[in-house]
Design a protein around this motif. Structure first.
Motif, PDB file in Angstrom:
ATOM      1  N   ARG A 209      -4.417 -37.021  20.708  1.00 11.89           N
ATOM      2  CA  ARG A 209      -3.608 -36.197  19.802  1.00 11.89           C
ATOM      3  C   ARG A 209      -4.281 -36.060  18.455  1.00 11.89           C
ATOM      4  O   ARG A 209      -4.269 -34.978  17.841  1.00 11.89           O
ATOM      5  CB  ARG A 209      -2.219 -36.827  19.635  1.00 11.89           C
ATOM      6  N   ARG A 211      -7.524 -36.190  17.809  1.00  9.26           N
ATOM      7  CA  ARG A 211      -8.659 -35.268  17.940  1.00  9.26           C
ATOM      8  C   ARG A 211      -8.194 -33.826  18.022  1.00  9.26           C
ATOM      9  O   ARG A 211      -8.814 -32.933  17.422  1.00  9.26           O
ATOM     10  CB  ARG A 211      -9.484 -35.631  19.176  1.00  9.26           C
ATOM     11  N   ARG A 212      -7.094 -33.586  18.756  1.00  9.66           N
ATOM     12  CA  ARG A 212      -6.568 -32.222  18.866  1.00  9.66           C
ATOM     13  C   ARG A 212      -6.113 -31.697  17.512  1.00  9.66           C
ATOM     14  O   ARG A 212      -6.362 -30.529  17.168  1.00  9.66           O
ATOM     15  CB  ARG A 212      -5.394 -32.211  19.848  1.00  9.66           C
ATOM     16  N   ASN A 213      -5.458 -32.552  16.716  1.00  7.11           N
ATOM     17  CA  ASN A 213      -5.006 -32.133  15.388  1.00  7.11           C
ATOM     18  C   ASN A 213      -6.187 -31.825  14.471  1.00  7.11           C
ATOM     19  O   ASN A 213      -6.159 -30.856  13.712  1.00  7.11           O
ATOM     20  CB  ASN A 213      -4.132 -33.221  14.769  1.00  7.11           C
ATOM     21  N   GLU A 214      -7.234 -32.678  14.563  1.00 10.24           N
ATOM     22  CA  GLU A 214      -8.419 -32.430  13.749  1.00 10.24           C
ATOM     23  C   GLU A 214      -9.099 -31.120  14.138  1.00 10.24           C
ATOM     24  O   GLU A 214      -9.517 -30.338  13.271  1.00 10.24           O
ATOM     25  CB  GLU A 214      -9.399 -33.591  13.896  1.00 10.24           C
ATOM     26  N   GLU A 215      -9.212 -30.863  15.436  1.00 10.09           N
ATOM     27  CA  GLU A 215      -9.816 -29.608  15.889  1.00 10.09           C
ATOM     28  C   GLU A 215      -8.978 -28.416  15.459  1.00 10.09           C
ATOM     29  O   GLU A 215      -9.526 -27.377  15.052  1.00 10.09           O
ATOM     30  CB  GLU A 215      -9.953 -29.633  17.417  1.00 10.09           C
ATOM     31  N   ARG A 216      -7.646 -28.530  15.527  1.00 13.15           N
ATOM     32  CA  ARG A 216      -6.770 -27.439  15.108  1.00 13.15           C
ATOM     33  C   ARG A 216      -6.906 -27.168  13.611  1.00 13.15           C
ATOM     34  O   ARG A 216      -6.951 -26.009  13.178  1.00 13.15           O
ATOM     35  CB  ARG A 216      -5.321 -27.795  15.459  1.00 13.15           C
ATOM     36  N   GLN A 217      -6.998 -28.239  12.822  1.00 16.10           N
ATOM     37  CA  GLN A 217      -7.164 -28.064  11.381  1.00 16.10           C
ATOM     38  C   GLN A 217      -8.505 -27.431  11.045  1.00 16.10           C
ATOM     39  O   GLN A 217      -8.590 -26.565  10.160  1.00 16.10           O
ATOM     40  CB  GLN A 217      -7.039 -29.428  10.682  1.00 16.10           C
ATOM     41  N   ARG A 219     -10.244 -25.370  12.972  1.00 15.64           N
ATOM     42  CA  ARG A 219     -10.167 -23.958  13.339  1.00 15.64           C
ATOM     43  C   ARG A 219      -9.357 -23.188  12.320  1.00 15.64           C
ATOM     44  O   ARG A 219      -9.709 -22.076  11.919  1.00 15.64           O
ATOM     45  CB  ARG A 219      -9.549 -23.810  14.724  1.00 15.64           C
ATOM     46  N   HIS A 220      -8.250 -23.800  11.854  1.00 18.47           N
ATOM     47  CA  HIS A 220      -7.390 -23.138  10.876  1.00 18.47           C
ATOM     48  C   HIS A 220      -8.097 -22.961   9.537  1.00 18.47           C
ATOM     49  O   HIS A 220      -8.078 -21.888   8.940  1.00 18.47           O
ATOM     50  CB  HIS A 220      -6.114 -23.957  10.688  1.00 18.47           C
ATOM     51  N   HIS A 223     -10.710 -20.319   9.733  1.00 26.36           N
ATOM     52  CA  HIS A 223     -10.114 -18.987   9.724  1.00 26.36           C
ATOM     53  C   HIS A 223      -9.733 -18.563   8.315  1.00 26.36           C
ATOM     54  O   HIS A 223      -9.925 -17.419   7.910  1.00 26.36           O
ATOM     55  CB  HIS A 223      -8.874 -18.982  10.640  1.00 26.36           C
TER      56      HIS A 223
END
Length: 227
Positions: A209, A211-217, A219-220, A223
């Motif tokens: 979880r 790692r997923r949050n870090e990757e999402r941040q 990408r965000h 952007h």
């Protein structure tokens, strides 16, 4: 007959002690526990039971010598807790009983098979940790196989064998008591193993979880920087 069995057990004990001494000489840069676990790993590979009665007796003698060696090692180095010492003691008494009575070798060998089939995986886990390779895909596979085998064989198959032993009129009452005691010890181990598996699963889930949050941040933020 009794003298012959004693000779086999003493030869087995001498063989395991010699193997342990050899491992200590070959691995001088390692700890005593490293050599002892190599002996345990070797026994786990060799102690598969057989339906052939003469071979069963040889397996019992071989394993009795090993358990005497390992129990002595554990007591001398104080490396194990009461549960493991109880397991070794019950195993020794069960093997002596089977050899002395000349019966119940099938049940005892079945218990040994169930106990030792997971032992090589347990030792592999320890060696992976000692060499710094435990936190890897290999370590996860070893842990998964160990938990699956322990649950399926020692708890699942063990319950069926215990039921067959309890309903059969052939085994003596103290053989049945010993079977119940060994199965109770397996459940004590199982509770600890499931706790470990649950904690490891939760830890890996939180790491995933994170790692997923870090990757999402990432990408965000990427952007946002394009605007």
């Amino acid at each position: 007959m009794a003298v012959g069995l004693c000779v086999q057990v003493l030869c087995s004990l001498g063989g395991w002690l010699s193997l342990y001494t050899s491992f200590c000489c070959l691995n001088k840069h390692r700890s005593c526990e490293w050599s002892c676990r190599l002996v345990t790993f070797t026994h786990g590979v060799l102690s598969i039971g057989s339906p052939n009665t003469p071979l069963q007796v040889h397996v019992l003698c071989l394993t009795l010598g090993y358990f005497i060696f390992d129990l002595g090692w554990c007591i001398y180095f104080q490396s194990e807790g009461p549960l493991m010492l109880a397991h070794h003691t019950l195993s020794i008494l069960g093997i002596i009983m089977a050899l002395a009575l000349g019966e119940s070798g099938t049940e005892v060998n079945a218990v040994l098979f169930g106990s030792e089939i997971t032992n090589p995986l347990l030792q592999m886990r320890w060696f992976l940790r000692e060499t710094g390779h435990y936190h890897s895909f290999t370590g996860d596979v070893v842990d998964f196989l160990f938990v699956a085998l322990f649950t399926g064989v020692r708890i699942g198959v063990g319950a069926h064998l215990l039921f067959c032993e309890m309903v059969s009129p052939t085994p003596k009452w103290f053989v049945k008591v010993g079977g119940v005691a060994m199965y109770a010890v397996s459940w004590c181990f199982m509770v600890s193993i499931w706790r470990f598996a649950w904690k490891k699963s939760i830890k890996k889930y939180h790491a995933w979880r994170s790692r997923r949050n870090e990757e999402r941040q990432l990408r965000h933020n990427g952007h946002l920087k394009t605007h």
